[in-house]
Design a protein around this motif. Sequence first.
Motif, PDB file in Angstrom:
ATOM      1  N   LEU A   1      33.041  -0.146 107.339  1.00  0.00           N
ATOM      2  CA  LEU A   1      31.598  -0.306 107.160  1.00  0.00           C
ATOM      3  C   LEU A   1      30.901   1.048 107.261  1.00  0.00           C
ATOM      4  N   PHE A   2      31.294   1.833 108.235  1.00  0.00           N
ATOM      5  CA  PHE A   2      30.722   3.169 108.417  1.00  0.00           C
ATOM      6  C   PHE A   2      30.937   4.010 107.158  1.00  0.00           C
ATOM      7  N   GLN A   3      32.129   3.935 106.579  1.00  0.00           N
ATOM      8  CA  GLN A   3      32.432   4.700 105.373  1.00  0.00           C
ATOM      9  C   GLN A   3      31.587   4.278 104.177  1.00  0.00           C
ATOM     10  N   MET A   4      31.114   3.036 104.183  1.00  0.00           N
ATOM     11  CA  MET A   4      30.325   2.517 103.068  1.00  0.00           C
ATOM     12  C   MET A   4      28.875   2.996 103.097  1.00  0.00           C
ATOM     13  N   THR A   5      28.489   3.671 104.158  1.00  0.00           N
ATOM     14  CA  THR A   5      27.092   4.054 104.343  1.00  0.00           C
ATOM     15  C   THR A   5      26.902   5.555 104.158  1.00  0.00           C
ATOM     16  N   PRO A   6      25.668   5.992 103.890  1.00  0.00           N
ATOM     17  CA  PRO A   6      25.401   7.436 103.841  1.00  0.00           C
ATOM     18  C   PRO A   6      25.518   8.100 105.203  1.00  0.00           C
ATOM     19  N   TYR A   7      25.513   7.300 106.284  1.00  0.00           N
ATOM     20  CA  TYR A   7      25.653   7.866 107.631  1.00  0.00           C
ATOM     21  C   TYR A   7      27.010   8.538 107.804  1.00  0.00           C
ATOM     22  N   PHE A   8      27.996   8.091 107.053  1.00  0.00           N
ATOM     23  CA  PHE A   8      29.345   8.647 107.168  1.00  0.00           C
ATOM     24  C   PHE A   8      29.346  10.153 106.914  1.00  0.00           C
ATOM     25  N   TRP A   9      28.448  10.601 106.035  1.00  0.00           N
ATOM     26  CA  TRP A   9      28.430  12.018 105.654  1.00  0.00           C
ATOM     27  C   TRP A   9      27.499  12.860 106.521  1.00  0.00           C
TER      28      TRP A   9
END
Length: 265
Positions: free
Chosen positions: A224-232
Amino acid sequence: MLQCPKCKKPLQKDGNRYCCDNHHSFDIAKRGYVNLGLGNHRQTGDDKDMVRSRTAFLQHGYYQPLCDMLTNICKQKQPLMLIDAGCGEGFYTNQIKRVLPKCNIFGFDLSKYAVDEASKAHNGVFYAVCSVFHMPLSNTCADIVLSVFAPFDTKEVCRVLQKDGWFIKVGPGPRHLYGLKEHLYDNVYENKIEDNRILNMELVDEKDLSYEITIDDQKDIWALFQMTPYFWKTPKKGSEHLKTLSSLTTDVEFHIEIYRKKACE
């Protein structure tokens, strides 16, 4: 309706490739998709590991209510041709095809790994690797363009839509993944809904879908984290903390905007 990305001539299937009258040819991959990306545009998109983890997350049903809502909206419109612009691994695309088996559906994404995953369904959807800013299609060919958490270009959407065609755009609602953000940041804010005025488009309807999910799998939390812009953009402290969680409860909230094409310049 399929166009050569290099010269805009019609593309025709010829054995295991697509080619145009100017002898540009594009091989069909073993899985059935074709790479129609422009050579002078850098190909990016999700890598193999991200696609694999996101596919597993979506198959576990966390976003199934959104998929059900989108399939119902599309079914009501009864399209003859639909484009999923930024289709990813085909989670929404393939389910829409099951509901609308006679509809010509095209799925486009920059990630060859995502398109390869989507193509595993072998259900008649035409999948291609390409930019949604340069879709290899003729003008005014589509009844619906769908964009789910994906970038889009209004002029390009307007170009491929027929008169009175529909643009269905999905983005985050104010409290989307609020519980996730609480684990990542010290100060958490609700998402802002973007200005919904789009050139040459009439906003016909808006819908909101919100519910709570609990994830009891660390792999799904990370996916889920990877699916979000927060990951970057999340500091290392926040992402490392997320790796320690065995369970996560969060709101999910989707904002759906339904536009109708007006006259384009």
